[in-house]
Design an enzyme around this catalytic site. Structure first.
Site, PDB file in Angstrom:
ATOM      1  N   ASN A   1      74.312  50.621  59.273  1.00  0.00           N
ATOM      2  CA  ASN A   1      73.389  49.913  60.153  1.00  0.00           C
ATOM      3  C   ASN A   1      73.842  49.950  61.608  1.00  0.00           C
ATOM      4  O   ASN A   1      73.039  50.188  62.520  1.00  0.00           O
ATOM      5  CB  ASN A   1      73.252  48.470  59.671  1.00  0.00           C
ATOM      6  CG  ASN A   1      72.468  47.593  60.628  1.00  0.00           C
ATOM      7  OD1 ASN A   1      71.251  47.677  60.718  1.00  0.00           O
ATOM      8  ND2 ASN A   1      73.180  46.730  61.345  1.00  0.00           N
TER       9      ASN A   1
ATOM     10  N   THR B   1      77.844  46.127  59.807  1.00  0.00           N
ATOM     11  CA  THR B   1      78.799  46.863  60.643  1.00  0.00           C
ATOM     12  C   THR B   1      79.040  48.274  60.125  1.00  0.00           C
ATOM     13  O   THR B   1      79.885  48.986  60.673  1.00  0.00           O
ATOM     14  CB  THR B   1      80.146  46.125  60.701  1.00  0.00           C
ATOM     15  OG1 THR B   1      80.641  45.960  59.375  1.00  0.00           O
ATOM     16  CG2 THR B   1      80.004  44.765  61.357  1.00  0.00           C
ATOM     17  N   ALA B   2      78.321  48.690  59.098  1.00  0.00           N
ATOM     18  CA  ALA B   2      78.522  50.014  58.514  1.00  0.00           C
ATOM     19  C   ALA B   2      77.439  50.968  59.026  1.00  0.00           C
ATOM     20  O   ALA B   2      77.295  51.166  60.230  1.00  0.00           O
ATOM     21  CB  ALA B   2      78.535  49.893  56.989  1.00  0.00           C
TER      22      ALA B   2
ATOM     23  N   ASP C   1      87.416  50.929  51.867  1.00  0.00           N
ATOM     24  CA  ASP C   1      86.234  50.137  51.540  1.00  0.00           C
ATOM     25  C   ASP C   1      85.517  50.657  50.306  1.00  0.00           C
ATOM     26  O   ASP C   1      84.870  49.894  49.585  1.00  0.00           O
ATOM     27  CB  ASP C   1      85.272  50.116  52.728  1.00  0.00           C
ATOM     28  CG  ASP C   1      85.706  49.127  53.802  1.00  0.00           C
ATOM     29  OD1 ASP C   1      86.633  48.333  53.542  1.00  0.00           O
ATOM     30  OD2 ASP C   1      85.119  49.147  54.897  1.00  0.00           O
TER      31      ASP C   1
ATOM     32  N   ALA D   1      77.157  41.736  55.503  1.00  0.00           N
ATOM     33  CA  ALA D   1      78.391  42.478  55.223  1.00  0.00           C
ATOM     34  C   ALA D   1      78.242  43.951  55.551  1.00  0.00           C
ATOM     35  O   ALA D   1      79.202  44.610  55.961  1.00  0.00           O
ATOM     36  CB  ALA D   1      78.788  42.305  53.761  1.00  0.00           C
TER      37      ALA D   1
ATOM     38  N   ASP E   1      63.560  59.500  60.698  1.00  0.00           N
ATOM     39  CA  ASP E   1      64.464  60.153  59.751  1.00  0.00           C
ATOM     40  C   ASP E   1      64.731  59.259  58.552  1.00  0.00           C
ATOM     41  O   ASP E   1      65.062  59.744  57.465  1.00  0.00           O
ATOM     42  CB  ASP E   1      65.797  60.497  60.421  1.00  0.00           C
ATOM     43  CG  ASP E   1      65.708  61.710  61.330  1.00  0.00           C
ATOM     44  OD1 ASP E   1      64.649  62.374  61.334  1.00  0.00           O
ATOM     45  OD2 ASP E   1      66.695  62.000  62.036  1.00  0.00           O
TER      46      ASP E   1
END
Length: 255
Positions: free
Chosen positions: A158, A155-156, A44, A152, A144
């Protein structure tokens, strides 16, 4: 039919570098400016690097997975590449625009495809004031960090922060805290894609905070403004049956 003009880009991973000359010999190679489509080889990271170079023209990018994380990539096959590209389904992404002002008053601008995040720089928690479309929504979030994620990017980072997964066509952004301490039960918010988010750092000299647009970091910030950039669209190509909306749906049922 005019042959498809392809530009190849490979990450530094040995697997990607090994196949790069083979693909260029097999299909020819054009510069990214001359090409009809860009093929990114790697993970990616290679896809994001390629998309960032195409912010101004939105040239389509087809990725093949030869890296670690490959959520935005297709399976690697050396044969039949032009046919796969012609049959591919297209996902259109809208990037985020960040304007970050540091403690010296310098304004830094950057673009993000996945998310714009703020993180504490020291062992002390960050204290952030959240303003949405000119209205104060939270006077002080002790945490923090905090991020604004696109569909998009949902799903990372986040998702790792327990934020919601957004369908690729959703006109929404995820506002997600990282380890919120106060209010302890706050889990974030869903915002319309057109929302303007201003985040002010409380006591930035004593509780320093950095801001990142994907992997481009600015340190010691005082204020960040985040907006979707409506003037720019990015195009990512996926093999039929493996489009980004299907991958996002599968991710929600993964255990």
């Amino acid at each position: 039919m005019t042959p498809l003009r392809i530009a190849f880009y490979a990450s530094k991973r040995p697997e990607a570098q090994q196949v790069l000359p083979q693909l260029r010999d097999k299909y020819g190679h054009y510069s990214e400016e001359e090409a009809d489509v860009i093929v990114a080889l790697g993970g990616d990271g290679a896809m994001l690097d390629t998309l960032r170079r195409r912010f101004d023209d939105g040239k389509p990018v087809y990725g093949m997975h030869l890296g670690t994380v490959g959520f935005l990539m297709n399976d690697f096959h050396a044969d039949g590449l032009p046919e796969r590209i012609e049959a591919a389904e297209r996902a259109t992404l809208s990037p985020l625009r960040m304007q970050a002002t540091d403690l010296d008053g310098t304004v830094h601008r950057a673009m993000a495809i996945n998310e714009i995040s703020l993180l504490r720089q020291t062992a002390q928690s960050a204290r952030l004031k959240i303003i949405v479309d000119g209205r104060v929504r939270m006077e002080e979030l002790v945490c923090d960090g905090l991020m604004v994620a696109t569909p998009a990017g949902s799903t990372a980072y986040n998702l790792s922060a327990h934020g919601p997964i957004l369908p690729i066509g959703a006109k929404l952004l995820a506002l997600t805290p990282v380890s919120a301490f106060r209010p302890r039960r706050w889990r974030g918010a869903l915002l319309k894609a057109e929302a303007r988010v201003d985040i002010e750092v409380v006591a930035p000299d004593r509780r320093p905070v950095s801001a990142s647009a994907d992997n481009e970091e600015v340190r010691n910030i005082a204020k960040v403004t985040v907006e979707t950039d409506p003037a720019r669209t990015l195009k990512v190509l996926f093999d039929p049956g493996h489009a980004l909306d299907e991958r996002i749906l599968r991710e929600q049922f993964a255990f």
